[in-house]
Scaffold this active site. Structure first.
Site, short mmCIF file in Angstrom:
data_model
loop_
_atom_site.label_atom_id
_atom_site.label_comp_id
_atom_site.label_asym_id
_atom_site.label_seq_id
_atom_site.Cartn_x
_atom_site.Cartn_y
_atom_site.Cartn_z
N THR B 517 -49.85 14.34 -21.71
CA THR B 517 -49.97 15.80 -21.79
C THR B 517 -49.61 16.26 -23.20
OG1 THR B 517 -49.65 16.00 -19.42
CG2 THR B 517 -49.13 17.94 -20.67
N HIS B 518 -49.59 15.30 -24.14
CA HIS B 518 -49.16 15.60 -25.51
C HIS B 518 -50.33 16.03 -26.37
CE1 HIS B 518 -46.18 12.30 -24.16
NE2 HIS B 518 -45.90 13.45 -23.59
N THR B 519 -50.86 17.19 -26.06
CA THR B 519 -51.93 17.76 -26.87
C THR B 519 -51.28 18.57 -27.99
OG1 THR B 519 -52.01 19.69 -25.40
CG2 THR B 519 -53.48 17.86 -24.90
#
Lengths: 236, 591
Positions: B517-519
């Site tokens: 979820t590391h956008t």
């Protein structure tokens, strides 16, 4: 804020559930045999709310092949997977409540960009089951449910690979949905209608909702001794 | 339109950075209002046992995630393609409600490597500017590791981060990460006990001369009281961590570190079910006058404020800036403009490691981040890249976060996806398998960016954010290289079988597979308004009373989980607001 790592109700819950677990309960094949004999009666007691009679027959005949019963553990039928799927169809999930369902729809988009059909799960099952039964009638002069286990496997393989062309949707999309929901029902907490008697958890050795391993992390490599508990407090 | 009484500070989105901003500004006596689109959530009753131990509800259906039915994003692989909606969760998971993704995260709490913050300068200096492909547009953050270090520590002390230091004031410490930047002191609490899979991994890595260490973790290893007087309890490795709230008060979140104190401050207020749709500007366009939001009843509400903190999730920050017309939207054809620029992601690979029946891994024993071992030898610029021809790297991870059977059960390679053979493999593998994975950086590129979708809308009729993203050669090379090192470790573990998931040249970005979820990016910070949206204090170059926190500020992505850096940058920003901006409102850095 109070520092409350464990509430009284949780401690009582764990104490009660642990007391009833036999040390051999981890893979217990004898317990498994019992659930197998008890399962058909339990399954017969459930009346589907969403699926029609022909759809229900399809669903049972399909999940029975995706996870068949054998000496290793419960099949999807005795685990209550059809009941799980039927119940899911009646909730927000079945109605597409968790998905973005605004158009326009571009079903021919590259598959890596994800699901792009206009069908919610209820519509997907209804549309696909009718189309597959039609295909089976043309090819085998029979509904899917009336085919032999080997023939059903053949149809399922062809759906999975996209070798069967259905009228309104890609066969692969439905197969993926069916397999996903089947495994969900097989392994979800029993309160959702599948994983009856936690038999799928027992088969693999998953302790379910125990959720406390502060002691066992200090015992590296040792077999965990306790069988599963469910969210509603059942033990196996 | 309803018009509310003005406040001094409005905070848009109430997760990690919104909570830090709130508590750090509360002592100034200013009137602070936080607006959160979701509901109030707290450990009790929302994450309580046994209801929390429900894989279907939380892990699969995503009870804590933002409902995509109301708002999602659209995605395409290339400029010129037509984007389609992200209709079901896969690749990344949006948080929702008070606490945001800070509730359902793993708690992997890393600092950046010093070179990560000055990446363009560092790579140019060490390898020459030609080492970077023409379309790679990596940049510096506008501040250095040494400047940020006190704020990185401040966030660890808030969270009670567990771990073992590898570098204290330049002195390398046995058993920690020798590649980390210098720390002033050790972690607040010692590491969580290792799971068995992690022990096997670490032994193998050490035998190969690598430097395994316990993953820095916001799963508390012992009782801990933070500087606000809020207490965390020890993690019990329940196996229901990432995607779940924590019933043990062990995983650091706004709820377990800040909110019990902040919610009682008389000058702080929280308004839930308040979805901000615009930052309002005055007639000059240089000053924000507050925000407009839609309340629980669907009414438009104007909230005047002197200072606007934009602290929603990375993508939501970018979208709000675009919808509000603050800063020039990025144009991939010219490379000009800043809002939406340098969207990046991360590239993962994973190995399933299968042992014989006599090796009891007990995969259900797991925490989101504690109990896992890490090899950082091939991350950032910890090794000489000259011969390898790529920028960046990955850490290698050994162990597992749990054994939830719907999602985390793995079977050996060659096993069919269903039928009797699948079932037999599931039964025989489950207790005897663990995971080794690589967690890698993604650089920023001219043709990878964010803008507003021309077709698809949210539930309020506003355009969705559009992602234009696919992998570049640099990342395939990076992942292949580090994955080969991970395979070396796995071979040393002497398993019975190994499976591999690796993204190879030609594989498109696949939104169906969870990666991270590391956008990052889209409202990046830097040293010039020509190339960045924010200055080093996360203040908008264009509208000085707008600050934008979170990973939207990252000029490119790093190989680490982003939250530690996000927290450090937020503390850096709020200190500048408190000590400088409030006394003299205006640009904190002259353009």
């Amino acid at each position: 804020m109070s520092n409350k790592p464990s509430s009284p109700s949780r401690r009582v819950f764990l104490r009660q559930s642990m007391a009833a677990v036999p040390a051999v309960g981890l893979l217990g094949t004898s317990a498994l045999a019992q659930t197998q004999s008890a399962a058909p009666a339990a399954q017969a007691a459930y009346t589907p709310r969403y699926f029609t009679a022909p759809e229900w027959e399809f669903l049972q005949a399909a999940v029975d092949r995706l996870i068949p019963a054998d000496e290793h553990g419960p099949g999807a039928l005795e685990a209550g997977v059809p009941e799980f799927i039927d119940r899911e169809m009646e909730g927000a999930y079945g109605h597409g409540g968790f998905w973005y369902m605004q158009g326009p729809f571009a079903p021919d988009t590259h598959p890596t960009l994800g699901y792009q059909l206009r069908f919610n799960p209820r519509e997907l099952y209804r549309t696909a089951i009718a189309a597959i039964d039609d295909w089976c009638q043309k090819q085998h002069q029979s509904t899917f449910a009336a085919l032999s286990p080997e023939e059903r496997d053949g149809v399922l393989h062809a759906l999975e690979k996209g070798d069967i062309t259905l009228d309104q949707l890609p066969a692969t999309s439905f197969f993926a949905q069916l397999l996903t929901n089947t495994k969900e029902g097989y392994f979800a907490d029993p309160m959702y209608g599948g994983n009856k008697h936690m038999a799928a958890w027992k088969m693999i050795g998953f302790p379910g909702a125990r959720a406390d391993f502060a002691d066992w992390v200090e015992q590296p490599g040792k077999v965990y001794p306790l069988g599963p508990v469910s969210i509603e407090g059942d033990k196996a | 339109m309803i018009r509310m009484k003005p406040v001094d500070v409005v905070i848009v989105g109430f997760g990690w950075t919104g909570a830090i901003m709130g508590i750090e500004l509360a002592d100034t006596g200013l009137n602070i209002l936080a607006l959160e689109r979701g509901a109030y959530r707290d450990t009790s009753p929302d994450f309580s046992y046994p209801h929390n131990a429900d894989e279907l509800a939380y892990g699969i259906r995503g009870k804590l995630f933002q409902p995509l039915s109301r708002e999602t994003v659209t995605i395409r692989h290339a400029v010129g393609d037509t984007a389609v909606p992200y209709r079901q969760y896969g690749s990344f998971l949006f948080g929702n409600n008070v606490g945001g993704a800070g509730i359902h995260w793993n708690g992997q709490h890393y600092r950046p490597s010093p070179e990560d913050l000055e990446l363009h300068s560092h790579i140019s200096k060490r390898y020459g500017a030609k080492f970077m492909p023409d379309d790679m547009q990596i940049q510096d953050y506008g501040l250095t590791y040494d400047e940020l270090e006190p704020f990185l520590e401040q966030f660890e002390v808030l969270c009670g981060t567990s771990g073992r230091a590898g570098n204290i004031n330049g002195e390398i410490k046995e058993g920690g990460n020798p590649f980390e930047g210098p720390r002033k002191r050790d972690y607040p609490t010692p590491p969580v006990a290792d799971t068995y899979g992690a022990r096997l991994f670490a032994d193998a890595a050490r035998a190969l001369g690598m430097h395994p260490f316990p993953q820095p973790s916001d799963n508390a290893s012992q009782p801990y009281t933070n500087p606000h007087g809020v207490r965390l309890g020890p993690c019990n490795l329940c196996g229901y961590c990432e995607r779940f709230g924590c019933f043990m008060y062990s995983k650091a979140s706004p709820q377990t570190t800040i909110l019990p104190v902040l919610m009682r401050k008389p000058n702080f207020a929280l308004r839930t079910h308040s979805h901000v749709t615009r930052i309002n500007l005055d007639s000059t366009g240089k000053r924000a006058t507050g925000v407009t939001y839609i309340d629980a009843q669907g009414r438009q509400v104007e909230q005047p404020a002197d200072l606007v903190i934009v602290s929603a999730f990375q993508m939501h920050n970018v979208r709000l800036m675009l919808l509000s017309g603050i800063g020039t939207p990025y144009d991939p054809n010219t490379g000009k403009g800043v809002i939406g620029k340098n969207y990046a992601y991360q590239m993962m690979s994973s190995l399933g490691v299968f042992f014989d029946q006599d090796v009891a891994i007990n995969p259900f024993i797991g925490a989101g981040s504690g109990g896992v071992q890490i090899v950082d030898d091939f991350n950032s610029d910890h090794f000489d890249h000259a011969a390898h021809g790529f920028v960046g790297g990955a850490y290698i991870y050994g162990g597992q976060t749990g054994g939830r059977p719907i999602q985390q059960l793995i079977v050996p390679p060659g096993t069919p996806g269903w039928g009797a053979a699948w079932k037999k493999a599931a039964k025989e593998s489950y207790l005897h398998a663990t995971t080794v994975a690589t967690h890698g950086s993604v650089m920023s590129y001219r043709d990878r960016y964010l803008d507003l979708d021309p077709t698809y809308k949210d539930v309020f009729g506003q355009p969705l954010l559009r992602i234009t993203f696919d992998w570049h050669d640099n990342e395939y090379k990076m992942s292949q290289f580090v994955t080969s090192r991970a395979q070396d470790i796995v071979r040393q573990m002497k398993p019975k079988a190994t499976s591999l998931t690796l993204r190879k040249p030609g594989d498109h970005y696949d939104v169906r597979q969870y990666q991270t979820t590391h956008t990052t990016g889209g409202v990046i910070q830097g040293s010039s308004p020509e190339t960045s949206a924010l200055n080093r204090y996360q203040q908008s170059w264009d509208v000085h009373n707008v600050f934008v926190t979170g990973a939207s500020a990252f000029p490119q992505n790093l190989g680490y989980n982003p939250t530690g850096l996000i927290g450090g940058l937020t503390y850096n920003s709020v200190k500048a607001i408190r000590e400088n901006y409030l006394k003299n409102p205006g640009p904190l850095v002259q353009a």
